[in-house]
Scaffold this motif. Structure first.
Motif, PDB file in Angstrom:
ATOM      1  N   HIS A  79       6.224   9.869   4.200  1.00 31.30           N
ATOM      2  CA  HIS A  79       5.923   8.454   3.943  1.00 31.30           C
ATOM      3  C   HIS A  79       6.617   7.593   5.001  1.00 31.30           C
ATOM      4  CE1 HIS A  79       4.925   4.804   2.028  1.00 31.30           C
ATOM      5  NE2 HIS A  79       5.992   4.664   1.267  1.00 31.30           N
ATOM      6  N   MET A  80       5.812   7.119   5.978  1.00 28.15           N
ATOM      7  CA  MET A  80       6.329   6.341   7.105  1.00 28.15           C
ATOM      8  C   MET A  80       5.859   4.892   7.048  1.00 28.15           C
ATOM      9  SD  MET A  80       8.063   8.409   8.996  1.00 28.15           S
ATOM     10  CE  MET A  80       8.155   7.392  10.468  1.00 28.15           C
ATOM     11  N   SER A  81       5.310   4.472   5.935  1.00 29.57           N
ATOM     12  CA  SER A  81       4.529   3.240   5.922  1.00 29.57           C
ATOM     13  C   SER A  81       5.324   1.980   5.623  1.00 29.57           C
ATOM     14  CB  SER A  81       3.391   3.371   4.899  1.00 29.57           C
ATOM     15  OG  SER A  81       2.453   2.345   5.076  1.00 29.57           O
ATOM     16  N   LEU A  82       6.640   2.065   5.428  1.00 31.52           N
ATOM     17  CA  LEU A  82       7.410   0.859   5.176  1.00 31.52           C
ATOM     18  C   LEU A  82       7.426  -0.019   6.423  1.00 31.52           C
ATOM     19  CD1 LEU A  82       8.355   2.635   2.784  1.00 31.52           C
ATOM     20  CD2 LEU A  82      10.581   1.509   2.971  1.00 31.52           C
ATOM     21  N   VAL A  83       7.156  -1.307   6.245  1.00 37.78           N
ATOM     22  CA  VAL A  83       7.158  -2.244   7.367  1.00 37.78           C
ATOM     23  C   VAL A  83       8.401  -3.128   7.283  1.00 37.78           C
ATOM     24  CG1 VAL A  83       4.664  -2.214   7.635  1.00 37.78           C
ATOM     25  CG2 VAL A  83       5.701  -3.897   6.118  1.00 37.78           C
ATOM     26  N   SER A  84       8.974  -3.441   8.459  1.00 34.63           N
ATOM     27  CA  SER A  84      10.263  -4.134   8.498  1.00 34.63           C
ATOM     28  C   SER A  84      10.141  -5.635   8.680  1.00 34.63           C
ATOM     29  CB  SER A  84      11.130  -3.554   9.627  1.00 34.63           C
ATOM     30  OG  SER A  84      10.471  -3.678  10.870  1.00 34.63           O
ATOM     31  N   ALA A  85       8.942  -6.146   8.942  1.00 35.27           N
ATOM     32  CA  ALA A  85       8.755  -7.587   9.121  1.00 35.27           C
ATOM     33  C   ALA A  85       7.335  -7.953   8.717  1.00 35.27           C
ATOM     34  CB  ALA A  85       9.016  -7.991  10.573  1.00 35.27           C
ATOM     35  N   PRO A  86       7.131  -9.170   8.207  1.00 29.35           N
ATOM     36  CA  PRO A  86       5.772  -9.584   7.835  1.00 29.35           C
ATOM     37  C   PRO A  86       4.859  -9.603   9.052  1.00 29.35           C
ATOM     38  CG  PRO A  86       7.419 -11.091   6.927  1.00 29.35           C
ATOM     39  CD  PRO A  86       8.125 -10.210   7.914  1.00 29.35           C
TER      40      PRO A  86
END
Length: 353
Positions: A79-86
């Protein structure tokens, strides 16, 4: 026995690299890559070639991800799908839905699957927060001085909570959570790398934080290893050593401009409006207090540690970007005058502590 891996977030650089290296492994039968938009390599915009990765367009917030897992008999999820900025087209609410609700849907699908045997989750050392009450070095069991209350870091804390719940319910699944320091390298595009490509680095007056980076090559390698072997648990991942922010500026040949924290926030808002770089409240705290983690547990578990130090990772980044080395003196003076108008506002000096 067949071995089929699902990789989320393949439209972004690190996710695409992970899918590519797994697809090149002859012991893996299939790699399914999912994301809400096609990877650049598939849309003709360059990017990392995905090899034999099969791309499926799926929004993790929808139940469709369960159908993908069931149809392909997935046994390993990365699971690589976390985003760090909008994103520019979205906002903080959409980012939180993607990170938290998307992870909940993915874990729910994994829980119902009879074929899942391994789940690997990319997390972040930002879960430790940044505060003056922090320990000098965070181990995986250390408590943050001030738990994160904003943005990506808060999302990651919530995501890790859901991952722990999943691990308790599915004890037959090897669940690995990797807390990465800030990614650094030639292909990394993040709020922090965009900060270091500005002609002048605004800093918070009176602070020189310690920073840690993990080179993208080491990040991909540890994800590859944990996707292929059972290493349950939570692990910090960072390159050896630390750099002070002032050292980063000198190595990049960039001038710094110390500002009260209120002015630093103002410039961050302005840069975000212009589409240059976005500094969230948690990133502002990092620029004041820094963060350093211990990676001994990772080395003991895997018999491996990142090969590229924090300093070398940063050197590789600045050489690849060919940073210009700052503004001409006349432009620098104009910049200082513009910032002076911000810092002279009533109350700014009182807020600078």
């Amino acid at each position: 026995m067949s071995h089929t891996v699902l990789v989320t977030g393949v439209s972004r650089h690190i996710g695409a690299r992970v899918a590519s290296v797994l697809a090149a492994d002859p012991d893996i039968d299939r790699v399914i890559g999912v994301d809400t938009v096609p990877p650049p390599s598939l849309s003709g915009d360059g990017g990392v070639p995905l090899g034999r990765t099969e791309f499926v367009r799926v929004d993790l917030r929808s139940p469709d991800i369960a159908q993908v897992i069931a149809a392909a008999d997935i046994d390993t999820v990365v699971h690589m799908s976390l985003v760090s900025a909008p994103s520019r087209g979205g906002g903080r609410a959409l980012m939180k839905e993607h990170n938290v609700i998307g992870t909940m849907q993915l874990l729910g699908a994994c829980q119902r699957s009879a074929t899942i045997r391994r789940v690997v989750v990319r997390s972040t050392t930002a879960v430790y927060g940044s505060s003056p009450r922090d320990p000098a070095v965070f181990t995986e069991d250390a408590e943050p001085g001030e738990p994160p209350g904003h943005g990506y870091a808060k999302d990651a804390v919530e995501v890790e909570g859901y991952v722990r719940g999943f691990a308790r319910r599915r004890r037959d699944v090897a669940v690995s959570t990797l807390r990465f320091a800030n990614f650094m390298g030639p292909g990394v595009d993040s709020p922090l790398t965009r900060y270091f490509t500005q002609p002048v680095l605004p800093t918070v007056f009176g602070f020189d934080p310690r920073l840690q980076f993990v080179h993208e090559d080491d990040a991909v390698e540890v994800l590859r290893r944990v996707a292929l072997e059972d290493h349950p648990g939570t692990f910090n991942v960072a390159g050896d050593g630390v750099l002070l922010l002032s050292q980063c500026a000198r190595r990049a040949g960039l001038a710094t401009l110390p500002l009260p924290s209120s002015a630093f926030r103002f410039l961050g808002d302005l840069a975000r409006t212009l589409g240059l770089v976005a500094f969230s409240p948690e990133q502002l705290r990092l620029m004041r207090h820094g963060r350093v983690v211990d990676t001994g547990r990772l080395a003991a578990e895997l018999g491996w540690r990142p090969k590229i130090s924090t300093a070398v990772a940063f050197e590789d980044f600045i050489h690849a970007r060919d940073l210009a080395g700052g503004l001409p003196a006349a432009m620098m003076e104009l910049f200082r005058q513009a910032v002076g108008q911000v810092t002279s506002r009533p109350g700014d000096q009182a807020m600078s502590g």
